[in-house]
Design an enzyme around this catalytic site. Sequence first.
Site, PDB file in Angstrom:
ATOM      1  N   ASN A 118      -0.562   9.008   4.618  1.00 23.84           N
ATOM      2  CA  ASN A 118       0.358   9.996   4.044  1.00 23.84           C
ATOM      3  C   ASN A 118       0.140  11.372   4.643  1.00 23.84           C
ATOM      4  OD1 ASN A 118       1.941   8.450   2.281  1.00 23.84           O
ATOM      5  ND2 ASN A 118       0.439   8.580   0.630  1.00 23.84           N
ATOM      6  N   ASP A 127       5.496   5.064   2.463  1.00 26.05           N
ATOM      7  CA  ASP A 127       6.356   4.089   1.782  1.00 26.05           C
ATOM      8  C   ASP A 127       6.665   2.901   2.691  1.00 26.05           C
ATOM      9  OD1 ASP A 127       6.372   5.706  -0.423  1.00 26.05           O
ATOM     10  OD2 ASP A 127       8.404   6.467  -0.120  1.00 26.05           O
ATOM     11  N   GLU A 153      -1.399   2.431  -3.760  1.00 29.27           N
ATOM     12  CA  GLU A 153      -1.625   1.545  -2.615  1.00 29.27           C
ATOM     13  C   GLU A 153      -2.424   0.321  -3.028  1.00 29.27           C
ATOM     14  OE1 GLU A 153      -5.044   4.533  -2.449  1.00 29.27           O
ATOM     15  OE2 GLU A 153      -2.953   4.504  -3.063  1.00 29.27           O
TER      16      GLU A 153
END
Length: 237
Positions: A118, A127, A153
Amino acid sequence: MNEHLCSHLDGRLSHFACEHRVRTDQGGWKWILSRGLVVRRDPHGKPLRMVGTITDISERKRMEQELREMATTDYLTGLANRRHFLERVTEELARLKRDGGHQAVVLLLDLDYFKAVNDTYGHSAGDAVIRHFARLMRDCLRRMDVPGRVGGEEFSVLLPDTDIDAALHLAERLRARVAEAPVQVDHQQIPVTVSIGLTLLTQADASPYAALQRADLALYRAKDRGRNRVEVLSAGD
């Protein structure tokens, strides 16, 4: 439908109502609500006149299905959400307590260094990684297995009618496949690995949380021992 109708005609039901599907001329299907009421009977109770309606409720059924999916499904992956996954484990535990001849295994899986994904590539890439992993996981599972997403996650899998050896083989196969399949996002390849902890679901478990806690400890062990690995924790450990 015929049974309900006969019950109403015989006077055992106050009215007739039945939802059923019908095939259209175009080959599709529609949901129909049929309602009826006997409004006149002879002195012996034999029905003489009946009125009713037939209503297309396909749109209502579609909305009901969407609401069910929203309540049980993770929006990003289409997997079971945490609540639905726990319900399925609860059902499986009850089945084990009824019949000790069965075995089942619970897996917890966590994408390694996901925060770095991220931070480096952005949340849209994160995503994409999650969706990619969910697809790989589905491909490795049987139709009877229950995959879920229980955190950002973090994922989970219930393997009914499975022993530890078979579950370990599946987990290793999935781990290797994930490591060999980087995610392609905007012409960039993002490497992904997964750590997996697994344990047997047993009759002695007071609740699903007992097995999930063991699987979580096994997952922690996999992380602590270098990630991108599978660890098993038995009920006695």
